[in-house]
Design a protein around this motif. Sequence first.
Motif, PDB file in Angstrom:
ATOM      1  N   TRP B 162      -1.292   6.192   5.483  1.00  0.00           N
ATOM      2  CA  TRP B 162       0.068   5.433   5.014  1.00  0.00           C
ATOM      3  C   TRP B 162      -0.445   3.892   4.608  1.00  0.00           C
ATOM      4  O   TRP B 162       0.578   3.351   3.850  1.00  0.00           O
ATOM      5  CB  TRP B 162       0.803   5.228   6.287  1.00  0.00           C
ATOM      6  N   VAL B 163      -1.299   3.267   5.239  1.00  0.00           N
ATOM      7  CA  VAL B 163      -1.664   1.681   4.932  1.00  0.00           C
ATOM      8  C   VAL B 163      -1.860   1.764   3.385  1.00  0.00           C
ATOM      9  O   VAL B 163      -1.629   0.532   2.872  1.00  0.00           O
ATOM     10  CB  VAL B 163      -2.467   1.246   6.018  1.00  0.00           C
ATOM     11  N   SER B 164      -2.332   2.751   2.805  1.00  0.00           N
ATOM     12  CA  SER B 164      -2.522   2.604   1.256  1.00  0.00           C
ATOM     13  C   SER B 164      -1.423   2.559   0.446  1.00  0.00           C
ATOM     14  O   SER B 164      -1.362   2.235  -0.764  1.00  0.00           O
ATOM     15  CB  SER B 164      -3.679   3.698   0.830  1.00  0.00           C
ATOM     16  N   ARG B 165      -0.325   2.984   1.070  1.00  0.00           N
ATOM     17  CA  ARG B 165       0.999   2.884   0.238  1.00  0.00           C
ATOM     18  C   ARG B 165       1.755   1.767   0.488  1.00  0.00           C
ATOM     19  O   ARG B 165       2.892   1.483  -0.132  1.00  0.00           O
ATOM     20  CB  ARG B 165       1.997   4.262   0.680  1.00  0.00           C
ATOM     21  N   VAL B 166       1.249   0.841   1.284  1.00  0.00           N
ATOM     22  CA  VAL B 166       1.945  -0.175   1.507  1.00  0.00           C
ATOM     23  C   VAL B 166       1.799  -1.366   0.357  1.00  0.00           C
ATOM     24  O   VAL B 166       0.756  -1.770  -0.019  1.00  0.00           O
ATOM     25  CB  VAL B 166       1.615  -1.049   2.950  1.00  0.00           C
ATOM     26  N   ARG B 167       2.891  -1.760  -0.125  1.00  0.00           N
ATOM     27  CA  ARG B 167       2.836  -2.779  -1.306  1.00  0.00           C
ATOM     28  C   ARG B 167       3.037  -3.958  -1.022  1.00  0.00           C
ATOM     29  O   ARG B 167       2.355  -4.984  -1.555  1.00  0.00           O
ATOM     30  CB  ARG B 167       3.621  -2.344  -2.650  1.00  0.00           C
ATOM     31  N   HIS B 168       4.049  -4.547  -0.281  1.00  0.00           N
ATOM     32  CA  HIS B 168       4.356  -5.664   0.247  1.00  0.00           C
ATOM     33  C   HIS B 168       4.645  -5.717   1.635  1.00  0.00           C
ATOM     34  O   HIS B 168       5.186  -4.797   2.220  1.00  0.00           O
ATOM     35  CB  HIS B 168       5.752  -6.076  -0.734  1.00  0.00           C
ATOM     36  N   ILE B 169       4.371  -6.972   2.284  1.00  0.00           N
ATOM     37  CA  ILE B 169       4.559  -6.959   3.662  1.00  0.00           C
ATOM     38  C   ILE B 169       5.293  -8.332   3.717  1.00  0.00           C
ATOM     39  O   ILE B 169       4.826  -9.439   3.230  1.00  0.00           O
ATOM     40  CB  ILE B 169       3.408  -7.091   4.491  1.00  0.00           C
TER      41      ILE B 169
END
Lengths: 129, 321
Positions: B162-169
Amino acid sequence: MDKEGWKRLRGVKRLIHDGVERGANFVEKHHRHAAEKPFQILESITPIAAPTGVVHSVHNGVLWLAYGSIRSINQIAEMADDWVVNKLHLRPSSPSTSPPSRTTSVSLKSRPRDPGAVTAEACSPHHGR
Amino acid sequence: MEGQRTRLGKRGPGMVEHAISALNGWIGDHLSQTDNGLEQQMAFYQENRPLAPEDFPPPRTGKVCVFVHGLGCNESLWSFPAPHEGGCYGELLERRCGYMPMYLRFNTGLRISNNGKQLARLLERFCARHEATTEMVLIGHSMGGLVIRSACHLAAERGQDWVSRVRHIIYLGSPHLGAPLEKATNVATHMLGRFDTTATRVIRDLLNTRGAGVKDLRFGNLVDQDWLDYDPDELMKNRRVPIPWLATARHHLAVGQALAGVGTFGDAIVRPQSAAGRTHGSQPGAPDGSDVQVMPGLNHLTLARHPAVYEHIERWVTEDG
């Protein structure tokens, strides 16, 4: 009352009993600490050291008895209200009638999980592990 | 899509939920240890009900945004107060940018690293079920931002997908370098402990009952190594292990300025340097100045529900096209 309501009711109940137990321990600890100093001073005066020692022992015994009684009454009250809540939970008119398997025990660590803690568990990250 | 139930909902948390959230913030670790029914177990919430990650409808656009609240709060934190309109950041992001909002509720009295692990597992379950999810935006307020960093770090270490799908935090007033109130409490309890009187000892012991999650805010602990085997009440000892920022995502930080023009005061809870994640310049992936937005006139809580902040959130999530 729904499952969440029962779960919360049991939670509040347990929190109150935990509070009484921990509160009694807390007050006893500080009560002892507050009383210790005057006893130490009095016991350092040789002529009255012996009778002060007796009074000190009686004082500690009374403290143990008083706070121990609070803890014991609290445990008995917890067993009693557990019984009442279980009875109410099992009433046929109750919409959620899953029988609670929980029994009261004295130790906090040995207490089993609330029977109502189903909904959130199903959604918790531990689910399905 | 029919049955798309993504909103915070009209039937939001009431007074009882607010009281339980506050209780979890203060003694959540005790509630967890004693399996108390008042513990707010981590779950996504909708209409004031927990919703398993598998029960979410698939995101129409493949984009989701996850909201993580701060200490002693719940998802109602995100609702705009009157007279602002629009609902909350999640509703606006859904309507204007196509993101499916997901609101987390959790026990804020637990260690941040424990909550990070749980969040990582929840998001893993969500992505395993909804493989079409292509883009994730994580938005955390205060402690929530630290929970997100912890979750991302653990997930990256474990190679979770899932972490590879995180674009912005997006971090809204998150105390990356710690919160002064917790530091002051730590110092105060030690000073009280120096006086051998019953009154000071009682106050010290009462203050020390605060949850482990609160104590993590002293220096912004993120992982187990930051606190494991150490006394949680030791005096001002920063044992934080430097944790890299997630390299595959853009990090954006909103810094409140409660008194416009008085920068050092911060948002009244978190100092600006802490909210901007500064001083750890050597950390790989650390956000630079262009990722930091100072919000004049906004205090700590307002950062989570103000249209002016939303404008920046929308700009940040859309700037990559």
